[in-house]
Design a protein around this motif. Structure first.
Motif, PDB file in Angstrom:
ATOM      1  N   THR A  18       0.832  -1.197   0.000  1.00  0.00           N
ATOM      2  CA  THR A  18       0.000   0.000   0.000  1.00  0.00           C
ATOM      3  C   THR A  18       0.867   1.248   0.000  1.00  0.00           C
ATOM      4  O   THR A  18       0.603   2.204  -0.743  1.00  0.00           O
ATOM      5  CB  THR A  18      -0.924  -0.006   1.238  1.00  0.00           C
ATOM      6  OG1 THR A  18      -1.665  -1.206   1.250  1.00  0.00           O
ATOM      7  CG2 THR A  18      -1.858   1.177   1.224  1.00  0.00           C
ATOM      8  N   LYS A  19       1.913   1.255   0.822  1.00  0.00           N
ATOM      9  CA  LYS A  19       2.833   2.399   0.848  1.00  0.00           C
ATOM     10  C   LYS A  19       3.496   2.583  -0.508  1.00  0.00           C
ATOM     11  O   LYS A  19       3.660   3.700  -0.993  1.00  0.00           O
ATOM     12  CB  LYS A  19       3.916   2.204   1.922  1.00  0.00           C
ATOM     13  CG  LYS A  19       3.432   2.441   3.301  1.00  0.00           C
ATOM     14  CD  LYS A  19       3.240   3.922   3.452  1.00  0.00           C
ATOM     15  CE  LYS A  19       3.019   4.229   4.920  1.00  0.00           C
ATOM     16  NZ  LYS A  19       2.691   5.592   5.134  1.00  0.00           N
ATOM     17  N   GLU A  61       0.983   4.029  -2.905  1.00  0.00           N
ATOM     18  CA  GLU A  61       0.784   5.450  -2.626  1.00  0.00           C
ATOM     19  C   GLU A  61       1.955   6.275  -3.161  1.00  0.00           C
ATOM     20  O   GLU A  61       1.777   7.337  -3.752  1.00  0.00           O
ATOM     21  CB  GLU A  61       0.617   5.684  -1.114  1.00  0.00           C
ATOM     22  CG  GLU A  61      -0.713   5.228  -0.575  1.00  0.00           C
ATOM     23  CD  GLU A  61      -0.798   5.373   0.939  1.00  0.00           C
ATOM     24  OE1 GLU A  61       0.179   5.854   1.567  1.00  0.00           O
ATOM     25  OE2 GLU A  61      -1.840   4.999   1.483  1.00  0.00           O
ATOM     26  N   TRP A  62       3.156   5.781  -2.936  1.00  0.00           N
ATOM     27  CA  TRP A  62       4.359   6.463  -3.428  1.00  0.00           C
ATOM     28  C   TRP A  62       4.336   6.531  -4.944  1.00  0.00           C
ATOM     29  O   TRP A  62       4.606   7.567  -5.552  1.00  0.00           O
ATOM     30  CB  TRP A  62       5.613   5.717  -2.934  1.00  0.00           C
ATOM     31  CG  TRP A  62       6.883   6.329  -3.446  1.00  0.00           C
ATOM     32  CD1 TRP A  62       7.552   7.384  -2.943  1.00  0.00           C
ATOM     33  CD2 TRP A  62       7.612   5.896  -4.605  1.00  0.00           C
ATOM     34  NE1 TRP A  62       8.655   7.660  -3.693  1.00  0.00           N
ATOM     35  CE2 TRP A  62       8.720   6.755  -4.739  1.00  0.00           C
ATOM     36  CE3 TRP A  62       7.447   4.881  -5.540  1.00  0.00           C
ATOM     37  CZ2 TRP A  62       9.649   6.622  -5.752  1.00  0.00           C
ATOM     38  CZ3 TRP A  62       8.369   4.752  -6.550  1.00  0.00           C
ATOM     39  CH2 TRP A  62       9.466   5.626  -6.645  1.00  0.00           C
ATOM     40  N   LEU A 112       1.700   6.320  -6.931  1.00  0.00           N
ATOM     41  CA  LEU A 112       0.614   7.200  -7.351  1.00  0.00           C
ATOM     42  C   LEU A 112       1.019   8.666  -7.212  1.00  0.00           C
ATOM     43  O   LEU A 112       0.743   9.494  -8.080  1.00  0.00           O
ATOM     44  CB  LEU A 112      -0.636   6.904  -6.519  1.00  0.00           C
ATOM     45  CG  LEU A 112      -1.924   7.593  -6.958  1.00  0.00           C
ATOM     46  CD1 LEU A 112      -2.263   7.253  -8.399  1.00  0.00           C
ATOM     47  CD2 LEU A 112      -3.056   7.212  -6.024  1.00  0.00           C
ATOM     48  N   ARG A 113       1.708   9.007  -6.098  1.00  0.00           N
ATOM     49  CA  ARG A 113       2.182  10.364  -5.889  1.00  0.00           C
ATOM     50  C   ARG A 113       3.180  10.761  -6.978  1.00  0.00           C
ATOM     51  O   ARG A 113       3.152  11.856  -7.505  1.00  0.00           O
ATOM     52  CB  ARG A 113       2.813  10.459  -4.492  1.00  0.00           C
ATOM     53  CG  ARG A 113       2.852  11.848  -3.954  1.00  0.00           C
ATOM     54  CD  ARG A 113       3.235  11.951  -2.475  1.00  0.00           C
ATOM     55  NE  ARG A 113       4.298  11.081  -2.042  1.00  0.00           N
ATOM     56  CZ  ARG A 113       4.155  10.069  -1.171  1.00  0.00           C
ATOM     57  NH1 ARG A 113       2.976   9.838  -0.629  1.00  0.00           N
ATOM     58  NH2 ARG A 113       5.171   9.306  -0.822  1.00  0.00           N
ATOM     59  N   LYS A 148       1.323  11.429 -10.229  1.00  0.00           N
ATOM     60  CA  LYS A 148       0.641  12.726 -10.174  1.00  0.00           C
ATOM     61  C   LYS A 148       1.641  13.863 -10.368  1.00  0.00           C
ATOM     62  O   LYS A 148       1.372  14.828 -11.083  1.00  0.00           O
ATOM     63  CB  LYS A 148      -0.086  12.898  -8.842  1.00  0.00           C
ATOM     64  CG  LYS A 148      -1.345  12.100  -8.725  1.00  0.00           C
ATOM     65  CD  LYS A 148      -2.011  12.345  -7.373  1.00  0.00           C
ATOM     66  CE  LYS A 148      -3.278  11.538  -7.228  1.00  0.00           C
ATOM     67  NZ  LYS A 148      -3.886  11.732  -5.903  1.00  0.00           N
TER      68      LYS A 148
END
Length: 169
Positions: A6-7, A10-11, A13-14, A17
């Motif tokens: 998950t981390k 998230e990393w 995905l960031r 973006k």
């Protein structure tokens, strides 16, 4: 393991973006620079269109769009020859040739008194440098008098006619 995945997601995905944001920012910056370069390179044409639109929409004149140049010549024939050549090049809408004027000026430290012929050249302000360059190339004087004055106001019909008589840059 799920926590690490998950981390990592998230990393990731960031980072995606950020990359999308930077790509969009670069595209906007590039387009802005291109628009600026095009605007600057097309300025004379855009100015002329803007003046015509302003005049058409408001029914008023934009001060300084036209100018009158004063040019002295030694003889009426020289003035006519220069004037005709300016007109043939479509650098002016109209030229008045005023016969013999009395002129006083300093030349080589002495006051000179002469008789000259004065030309009034009506043109677009954007054409002044072309007129000056041409006059200097054909004028019999080593340092011909060419002075320009912006037209602040006048007959709108006459100004429109001048715009039609002198092609855009």
């Amino acid at each position: 393991m799920t926590f690490v995945a998950t981390k990592r997601m998230e990393w990731l995905l960031r980072r995606v973006k950020e990359a999308v944001f930077l790509s969009a920012f670069r595209s906007v910056l590039l387009m802005s620079c291109l628009l600026l370069v095009l605007s600057v390179s097309m300025y004379p044409g855009l100015w002329s269109i803007g003046v015509q639109l302003h005049s058409a929409l408001t029914g008023s004149y934009v001060p300084g769009h036209h100018s009158v140049l004063l040019i002295n010549s030694p003889t009426e024939q020289a003035a006519k020859d220069i004037g005709r050549a300016i007109m043939e090049r479509r650098l002016a809408a109209s030229i008045n040739i005023l016969s013999r004027t009395s002129t006083m000026y300093y030349w080589k430290g002495e006051i000179q008194d002469a008789s000259e012929v004065l030309m009034l050249v009506k043109t677009k302000t954007s054409r002044i440098q072309q007129v000056i360059d041409f006059v200097r190339s054909v004028h019999p004087y080593a340092n011909p008098e060419v002075l320009s004055f912006p037209v602040e106001d006048g007959s709108l019909a006459y100004m429109k006619w001048m715009d039609e008589a002198i092609p855009d840059d």
